[in-house]
Design a protein around this motif. Structure first.
Motif, PDB file in Angstrom:
ATOM      1  N   GLU A  16       0.845  -1.207   0.016  1.00 22.69           N
ATOM      2  CA  GLU A  16       0.020  -0.164   0.132  1.00 22.69           C
ATOM      3  C   GLU A  16       0.606   1.512   0.010  1.00 22.69           C
ATOM      4  OE1 GLU A  16      -2.650  -0.648   2.983  1.00 22.69           O
ATOM      5  OE2 GLU A  16      -3.559  -1.682   2.208  1.00 22.69           O
ATOM      6  N   THR A  17       1.980   0.844   0.936  1.00 24.98           N
ATOM      7  CA  THR A  17       2.676   2.346   0.922  1.00 24.98           C
ATOM      8  C   THR A  17       3.625   2.963  -0.368  1.00 24.98           C
ATOM      9  OG1 THR A  17       4.827   1.410   2.118  1.00 24.98           O
ATOM     10  CG2 THR A  17       2.654   2.759   3.806  1.00 24.98           C
ATOM     11  N   ARG A  18       3.805   1.492  -0.784  1.00 23.92           N
ATOM     12  CA  ARG A  18       4.940   1.868  -2.429  1.00 23.92           C
ATOM     13  C   ARG A  18       3.884   1.586  -3.516  1.00 23.92           C
ATOM     14  NH1 ARG A  18       8.900   3.001   1.222  1.00 23.92           N
ATOM     15  NH2 ARG A  18       9.953   1.769   2.055  1.00 23.92           N
ATOM     16  N   ASP A  19       2.789   0.939  -3.499  1.00 21.30           N
ATOM     17  CA  ASP A  19       1.773   1.047  -4.382  1.00 21.30           C
ATOM     18  C   ASP A  19       2.053  -0.022  -5.516  1.00 21.30           C
ATOM     19  OD1 ASP A  19      -0.226   1.466  -6.104  1.00 21.30           O
ATOM     20  OD2 ASP A  19       0.556   3.358  -6.738  1.00 21.30           O
ATOM     21  N   THR A  20       3.237  -1.331  -5.458  1.00 24.57           N
ATOM     22  CA  THR A  20       4.305  -2.291  -5.237  1.00 24.57           C
ATOM     23  C   THR A  20       3.825  -3.252  -5.057  1.00 24.57           C
ATOM     24  OG1 THR A  20       5.711  -2.920  -7.312  1.00 24.57           O
ATOM     25  CG2 THR A  20       6.307  -1.691  -5.279  1.00 24.57           C
ATOM     26  N   GLN A  21       3.907  -4.891  -5.714  1.00 24.19           N
ATOM     27  CA  GLN A  21       3.994  -5.310  -4.760  1.00 24.19           C
ATOM     28  C   GLN A  21       5.883  -5.361  -4.536  1.00 24.19           C
ATOM     29  OE1 GLN A  21       2.492  -8.246  -4.325  1.00 24.19           O
ATOM     30  NE2 GLN A  21       0.300  -7.156  -5.402  1.00 24.19           N
ATOM     31  N   PRO A  22       6.899  -6.021  -2.807  1.00 23.90           N
ATOM     32  CA  PRO A  22       7.481  -6.281  -3.326  1.00 23.90           C
ATOM     33  C   PRO A  22       8.023  -7.423  -3.908  1.00 23.90           C
ATOM     34  CG  PRO A  22       6.600  -5.672  -1.267  1.00 23.90           C
ATOM     35  CD  PRO A  22       5.149  -6.235  -2.288  1.00 23.90           C
ATOM     36  N   LEU A  23       9.618  -7.217  -4.859  1.00 23.47           N
ATOM     37  CA  LEU A  23       9.768  -8.551  -4.706  1.00 23.47           C
ATOM     38  C   LEU A  23      10.530  -9.495  -4.138  1.00 23.47           C
ATOM     39  CD1 LEU A  23      10.933  -6.891  -8.335  1.00 23.47           C
ATOM     40  CD2 LEU A  23       9.003  -7.569  -8.050  1.00 23.47           C
ATOM     41  N   SER A  24      10.194 -11.125  -4.501  1.00 20.98           N
ATOM     42  CA  SER A  24      10.988 -11.736  -3.520  1.00 20.98           C
ATOM     43  C   SER A  24      11.076 -11.318  -1.883  1.00 20.98           C
ATOM     44  CB  SER A  24      11.967 -11.885  -3.608  1.00 20.98           C
ATOM     45  OG  SER A  24      12.331 -13.025  -5.088  1.00 20.98           O
ATOM     46  N   PHE A  25       9.633 -11.550  -1.560  1.00 19.42           N
ATOM     47  CA  PHE A  25       9.665 -10.962  -0.057  1.00 19.42           C
ATOM     48  C   PHE A  25       9.357 -11.657   0.503  1.00 19.42           C
ATOM     49  CE2 PHE A  25       6.378  -9.413   3.735  1.00 19.42           C
ATOM     50  CZ  PHE A  25       6.597  -8.616   3.812  1.00 19.42           C
ATOM     51  N   PHE A  43      13.161  -7.454   0.852  1.00 24.29           N
ATOM     52  CA  PHE A  43      12.614  -7.595  -0.628  1.00 24.29           C
ATOM     53  C   PHE A  43      13.247  -7.148  -0.878  1.00 24.29           C
ATOM     54  CE2 PHE A  43      10.345  -4.689   1.853  1.00 24.29           C
ATOM     55  CZ  PHE A  43      10.139  -3.788   0.878  1.00 24.29           C
ATOM     56  N   TYR A  44      13.871  -7.204  -2.649  1.00 24.87           N
ATOM     57  CA  TYR A  44      14.135  -5.990  -3.487  1.00 24.87           C
ATOM     58  C   TYR A  44      13.218  -5.514  -3.801  1.00 24.87           C
ATOM     59  CZ  TYR A  44      16.738 -10.142  -4.369  1.00 24.87           C
ATOM     60  OH  TYR A  44      17.877 -10.657  -4.565  1.00 24.87           O
ATOM     61  N   ARG A  45      13.230  -3.643  -3.773  1.00 24.09           N
ATOM     62  CA  ARG A  45      12.576  -2.687  -4.122  1.00 24.09           C
ATOM     63  C   ARG A  45      11.746  -2.499  -5.208  1.00 24.09           C
ATOM     64  NH1 ARG A  45      14.749   1.800  -0.412  1.00 24.09           N
ATOM     65  NH2 ARG A  45      16.823   0.753  -1.587  1.00 24.09           N
ATOM     66  N   ASN A  46      12.869  -3.148  -6.438  1.00 20.97           N
ATOM     67  CA  ASN A  46      12.723  -2.941  -8.069  1.00 20.97           C
ATOM     68  C   ASN A  46      13.530  -3.746  -8.438  1.00 20.97           C
ATOM     69  OD1 ASN A  46      15.463  -1.689  -8.805  1.00 20.97           O
ATOM     70  ND2 ASN A  46      15.058  -0.231  -7.416  1.00 20.97           N
ATOM     71  N   PRO A  47      13.395  -4.418  -9.560  1.00 15.21           N
ATOM     72  CA  PRO A  47      14.212  -5.177 -10.329  1.00 15.21           C
ATOM     73  C   PRO A  47      15.010  -5.024 -10.828  1.00 15.21           C
ATOM     74  CG  PRO A  47      12.226  -4.536 -11.641  1.00 15.21           C
ATOM     75  CD  PRO A  47      12.168  -3.630 -10.536  1.00 15.21           C
ATOM     76  N   LEU A  48      15.535  -3.733 -10.627  1.00 15.93           N
ATOM     77  CA  LEU A  48      17.501  -3.459 -11.281  1.00 15.93           C
ATOM     78  C   LEU A  48      17.656  -4.206  -9.677  1.00 15.93           C
ATOM     79  CD1 LEU A  48      16.577  -0.769 -13.634  1.00 15.93           C
ATOM     80  CD2 LEU A  48      16.939  -3.192 -13.746  1.00 15.93           C
TER      81      LEU A  48
END
Length: 75
Positions: A16-25, A43-48
């Motif tokens: 909800e706060t990042r408006d995205t799915q955390p990657l590999s939570f 988790f990874y905050r972004n794919p890069l």
């Protein structure tokens, strides 16, 4: 609330706060101290990103309210 529910609340907070799915939570630790769940997750905050970001989320056991969120220093 049990550890699974508390972990889901932590994940929901980041969604909800990042408006995205955390990657590999991943939940690294979940424990109840007094009336507060302490969830350590990463988790990874972004794919890069090359490194995972680790947080400690404190959640009230009584009302599922997020009490505190702290990012831990990178290793």
């Amino acid at each position: 609330m049990d550890a699974r529910e508390a972990s889901l609340e932590a994940r929901k907070y980041f969604e909800e706060t990042r408006d995205t799915q955390p990657l590999s939570f991943d939940v690294e630790d979940a424990k109840l101290e007094d009336d507060t769940w302490i969830i350590r997750c990463s988790f990874y905050r972004n794919p890069l990103e090359a490194r995972r970001t680790t947080y400690v989320v404190k959640i009230s056991d009584k009302d599922k309210k997020i009490l505190n969120v702290a990012q831990l220093p990178s290793k």
